[in-house]
Design a protein around this motif. Structure first.
Motif, PDB file in Angstrom:
ATOM      1  N   ALA A   1      72.153  57.702 -49.540  1.00 23.73           N
ATOM      2  CA  ALA A   1      73.142  58.767 -49.468  1.00 23.73           C
ATOM      3  C   ALA A   1      73.681  59.080 -50.850  1.00 23.73           C
ATOM      4  CB  ALA A   1      74.278  58.343 -48.536  1.00 23.73           C
ATOM      5  N   ASP A   2      74.471  60.156 -50.943  1.00 24.92           N
ATOM      6  CA  ASP A   2      75.014  60.566 -52.235  1.00 24.92           C
ATOM      7  C   ASP A   2      75.880  59.483 -52.863  1.00 24.92           C
ATOM      8  OD1 ASP A   2      73.756  62.982 -52.097  1.00 24.92           O
ATOM      9  OD2 ASP A   2      75.502  64.077 -51.341  1.00 24.92           O
ATOM     10  N   THR A   3      76.632  58.749 -52.029  1.00 25.23           N
ATOM     11  CA  THR A   3      77.575  57.771 -52.560  1.00 25.23           C
ATOM     12  C   THR A   3      76.961  56.394 -52.774  1.00 25.23           C
ATOM     13  OG1 THR A   3      78.326  57.276 -50.313  1.00 25.23           O
ATOM     14  CG2 THR A   3      79.565  58.936 -51.572  1.00 25.23           C
ATOM     15  N   LYS A   4      75.760  56.133 -52.235  1.00 24.26           N
ATOM     16  CA  LYS A   4      75.067  54.872 -52.489  1.00 24.26           C
ATOM     17  C   LYS A   4      73.567  55.101 -52.417  1.00 24.26           C
ATOM     18  CE  LYS A   4      74.616  49.991 -51.294  1.00 24.26           C
ATOM     19  NZ  LYS A   4      75.081  48.860 -50.455  1.00 24.26           N
ATOM     20  N   GLN A   5      72.888  54.834 -53.519  1.00 20.97           N
ATOM     21  CA  GLN A   5      71.449  55.034 -53.570  1.00 20.97           C
ATOM     22  C   GLN A   5      70.742  53.757 -54.002  1.00 20.97           C
ATOM     23  OE1 GLN A   5      71.217  58.768 -55.984  1.00 20.97           O
ATOM     24  NE2 GLN A   5      70.354  59.604 -54.102  1.00 20.97           N
ATOM     25  N   GLU A   6      69.535  53.577 -53.473  1.00 18.65           N
ATOM     26  CA  GLU A   6      68.697  52.437 -53.810  1.00 18.65           C
ATOM     27  C   GLU A   6      67.537  52.922 -54.675  1.00 18.65           C
ATOM     28  OE1 GLU A   6      67.354  50.587 -50.226  1.00 18.65           O
ATOM     29  OE2 GLU A   6      69.305  50.783 -49.246  1.00 18.65           O
ATOM     30  N   PHE A   7      67.183  52.138 -55.685  1.00 19.67           N
ATOM     31  CA  PHE A   7      66.028  52.503 -56.502  1.00 19.67           C
ATOM     32  C   PHE A   7      65.066  51.328 -56.613  1.00 19.67           C
ATOM     33  CE2 PHE A   7      69.287  51.037 -59.446  1.00 19.67           C
ATOM     34  CZ  PHE A   7      68.611  50.235 -60.352  1.00 19.67           C
ATOM     35  N   ASP A   8      63.786  51.658 -56.720  1.00 20.57           N
ATOM     36  CA  ASP A   8      62.719  50.661 -56.778  1.00 20.57           C
ATOM     37  C   ASP A   8      61.771  51.067 -57.899  1.00 20.57           C
ATOM     38  OD1 ASP A   8      60.417  49.061 -56.349  1.00 20.57           O
ATOM     39  OD2 ASP A   8      60.918  48.862 -54.230  1.00 20.57           O
ATOM     40  N   LEU A   9      61.577  50.185 -58.874  1.00 19.60           N
ATOM     41  CA  LEU A   9      60.770  50.492 -60.049  1.00 19.60           C
ATOM     42  C   LEU A   9      59.563  49.566 -60.133  1.00 19.60           C
ATOM     43  CD1 LEU A   9      63.714  50.722 -62.608  1.00 19.60           C
ATOM     44  CD2 LEU A   9      62.637  52.627 -61.387  1.00 19.60           C
ATOM     45  N   ASP A  10      58.395  50.142 -60.272  1.00 17.09           N
ATOM     46  CA  ASP A  10      57.149  49.409 -60.525  1.00 17.09           C
ATOM     47  C   ASP A  10      56.416  50.194 -61.607  1.00 17.09           C
ATOM     48  OD1 ASP A  10      54.726  48.033 -60.483  1.00 17.09           O
ATOM     49  OD2 ASP A  10      53.988  49.153 -58.736  1.00 17.09           O
ATOM     50  N   ILE A  11      56.832  49.994 -62.853  1.00 15.39           N
ATOM     51  CA  ILE A  11      56.391  50.842 -63.956  1.00 15.39           C
ATOM     52  C   ILE A  11      55.829  50.007 -65.105  1.00 15.39           C
ATOM     53  CG2 ILE A  11      57.126  52.492 -65.725  1.00 15.39           C
ATOM     54  CD1 ILE A  11      57.168  53.725 -63.017  1.00 15.39           C
ATOM     55  N   ARG A  12      54.690  50.452 -65.626  1.00 13.72           N
ATOM     56  CA  ARG A  12      54.126  49.900 -66.862  1.00 13.72           C
ATOM     57  C   ARG A  12      54.074  51.012 -67.897  1.00 13.72           C
ATOM     58  NH1 ARG A  12      48.923  50.024 -66.128  1.00 13.72           N
ATOM     59  NH2 ARG A  12      48.457  51.401 -67.874  1.00 13.72           N
ATOM     60  N   MET A  13      54.438  50.693 -69.130  1.00 14.35           N
ATOM     61  CA  MET A  13      54.375  51.662 -70.216  1.00 14.35           C
ATOM     62  C   MET A  13      53.508  51.104 -71.337  1.00 14.35           C
ATOM     63  SD  MET A  13      57.434  53.352 -72.518  1.00 14.35           S
ATOM     64  CE  MET A  13      57.785  51.834 -73.397  1.00 14.35           C
ATOM     65  N   ASP A  14      52.547  51.888 -71.795  1.00  9.10           N
ATOM     66  CA  ASP A  14      51.712  51.521 -72.935  1.00  9.10           C
ATOM     67  C   ASP A  14      52.049  52.444 -74.098  1.00  9.10           C
ATOM     68  OD1 ASP A  14      50.368  49.643 -71.370  1.00  9.10           O
ATOM     69  OD2 ASP A  14      48.871  51.098 -70.725  1.00  9.10           O
ATOM     70  N   VAL A  15      52.145  51.877 -75.283  1.00  7.36           N
ATOM     71  CA  VAL A  15      52.501  52.648 -76.470  1.00  7.36           C
ATOM     72  C   VAL A  15      51.591  52.267 -77.626  1.00  7.36           C
ATOM     73  CG1 VAL A  15      54.308  53.131 -78.161  1.00  7.36           C
ATOM     74  CG2 VAL A  15      54.913  52.813 -75.785  1.00  7.36           C
ATOM     75  N   SER A  16      51.204  53.247 -78.414  1.00  9.15           N
ATOM     76  CA  SER A  16      50.470  52.977 -79.648  1.00  9.15           C
ATOM     77  C   SER A  16      50.905  53.991 -80.693  1.00  9.15           C
ATOM     78  CB  SER A  16      48.955  53.071 -79.424  1.00  9.15           C
ATOM     79  OG  SER A  16      48.582  54.385 -79.036  1.00  9.15           O
ATOM     80  N   GLY A  17      50.806  53.600 -81.962  1.00  8.54           N
ATOM     81  CA  GLY A  17      51.197  54.509 -83.029  1.00  8.54           C
ATOM     82  C   GLY A  17      51.409  53.774 -84.331  1.00  8.54           C
ATOM     83  N   LEU A  18      51.828  54.505 -85.352  1.00  8.71           N
ATOM     84  CA  LEU A  18      52.078  53.925 -86.662  1.00  8.71           C
ATOM     85  C   LEU A  18      53.450  53.268 -86.678  1.00  8.71           C
ATOM     86  CD1 LEU A  18      50.803  56.800 -89.012  1.00  8.71           C
ATOM     87  CD2 LEU A  18      49.589  54.714 -88.340  1.00  8.71           C
ATOM     88  N   ASP A  19      53.497  51.990 -87.046  1.00  6.29           N
ATOM     89  CA  ASP A  19      54.766  51.296 -87.197  1.00  6.29           C
ATOM     90  C   ASP A  19      55.536  51.950 -88.342  1.00  6.29           C
ATOM     91  OD1 ASP A  19      56.476  49.143 -88.598  1.00  6.29           O
ATOM     92  OD2 ASP A  19      56.048  48.260 -86.647  1.00  6.29           O
ATOM     93  N   GLU A  20      56.815  52.274 -88.104  1.00  6.10           N
ATOM     94  CA  GLU A  20      57.574  53.020 -89.110  1.00  6.10           C
ATOM     95  C   GLU A  20      57.876  52.193 -90.356  1.00  6.10           C
ATOM     96  OE1 GLU A  20      62.166  52.326 -87.550  1.00  6.10           O
ATOM     97  OE2 GLU A  20      61.336  54.331 -87.676  1.00  6.10           O
TER      98      GLU A  20
END
Length: 308
Positions: A152-171
């Motif tokens: 509901a608007d006043t109480k919400q449940e969230f469920d996360l199953d996320i993988r993030m891959d990153v590549s690039g030049l180290d600053e």
């Protein structure tokens, strides 16, 4: 900084899961070090329920799909196709910022007009050309897995199953680097339906990065109200566990609202010490967009997009 910024996007749980994108990654990470004050400081600003929620929704944040802030993304790329309550975002194009998008993301609403939805990422993300001391390279960010919100608007449940891959030049070194981060986490937030209103957060799970390792975290009754204290949470705790060590972060903005975002912490039952820089990062606050955009600071990726 190198790729230690990925600690900012880690979150933990109190079990070892299996099968999901996050669990597959987390099960391959080492146990994170949590034996010193420096270790606690590294995880303190990243492990609370609102931090985890925002961090795992970075791409959706850019597309304006989370209710956290307004999206800055070109609406023609990634391409959007709506079919009833399902909208599919597809890459294979270059947006007005010159960023190349790839993969796909599906957003399925609980019902038409609802904010409740499930986001499914299929190697979805973007890359752009960057430079470091005259050296040119490609910076890439990719998401896989699912994120859902219901209730509901006043109480919400969230469920996360996320993988993030990153590549690039180290600053710092201008050397090509790769890393990954993952969130296997469930939680709730309740209270005001307004972004700037008062909300209470709870949640637990596992988070980690391939460089720093994995920790278990649990947030209990973290109260955030930007109208009362915009720099830190008012009350509540987050417990961080790894390799036999336990750190407890106690939020005290209700009695000590400090611009330097201070909290109290203890390690393995020891004396309480003050830490700085553990900012109020609830998805209810007006500064959340800036905080989310700063998550990829080591590569400068989100900041460059925000300035365009």
């Amino acid at each position: 900084m190198h790729f230690r910024w990925l600690a900012i996007v880690a979150a933990s749980g109190l079990w070892v899961g299996c099968g999901g994108e996050a669990d597959k990654a987390l099960n391959g990470y080492k146990k994170a070090s949590l034996s010193s004050k420096a270790d606690v400081e590294q995880w303190a600003a990243t492990s609370s329920a609102p931090n985890v929620y925002v961090a795992a929704n970075q791409v959706a944040l850019l597309l304006g799909l989370t209710g956290i802030g307004s999206g800055t993304q070109d609406t023609s790329c990634p391409a959007q196709k709506k079919d009833g309550t399902t909208t599919t975002f597809t890459g294979g194009c270059t947006d007005e910022n010159g960023d190349e998008w790839f993969g796909s993301m599906e957003r399925k609403l609980e019902k038409e007009g609802s904010e409740n939805a499930t986001l499914t990422y299929k190697d979805f993300g973007f890359h752009q050309t960057t430079s470091c001391s005259g050296k040119s390279g490609k910076t890439k960010i990719l998401f896989a897995g699912t994120a859902s919100v219901k209730g509901a608007d006043t109480k919400q449940e969230f469920d996360l199953d996320i993988r993030m891959d990153v590549s690039g030049l180290d600053e710092d070194s201008c050397v090509e680097r790769t890393d990954s981060g993952a969130w296997s986490y469930q939680g709730t937030y309740e209270g005001s339906s307004e972004l700037t209103g008062r909300r209470t957060w709870n949640g637990s799970g596992r988070i980690g990065t391939s460089e720093l390792g994995v920790v278990e975290v649990e947030t209990k009754a973290e109260v955030v109200d930007p109208s009362e204290c915009g720099d830190e949470a008012l009350s509540g705790t987050t417990t961080i566990k790894s390799d036999g060590h336990t750190a407890v972060i106690t939020y005290d903005g209700a009695t000590d609202c400090d611009e330097s975002s201070t909290v109290k912490s203890s390690l393995d039952g020891g004396a309480s010490v003050e830490l700085e820089g553990v900012s109020c990062t609830s998805a209810t606050g007006p500064a959340i967009s800036a905080w989310g955009l700063g998550l990829l600071g080591a590569l400068g990726l989100m900041r460059r997009r925000a300035r365009r």
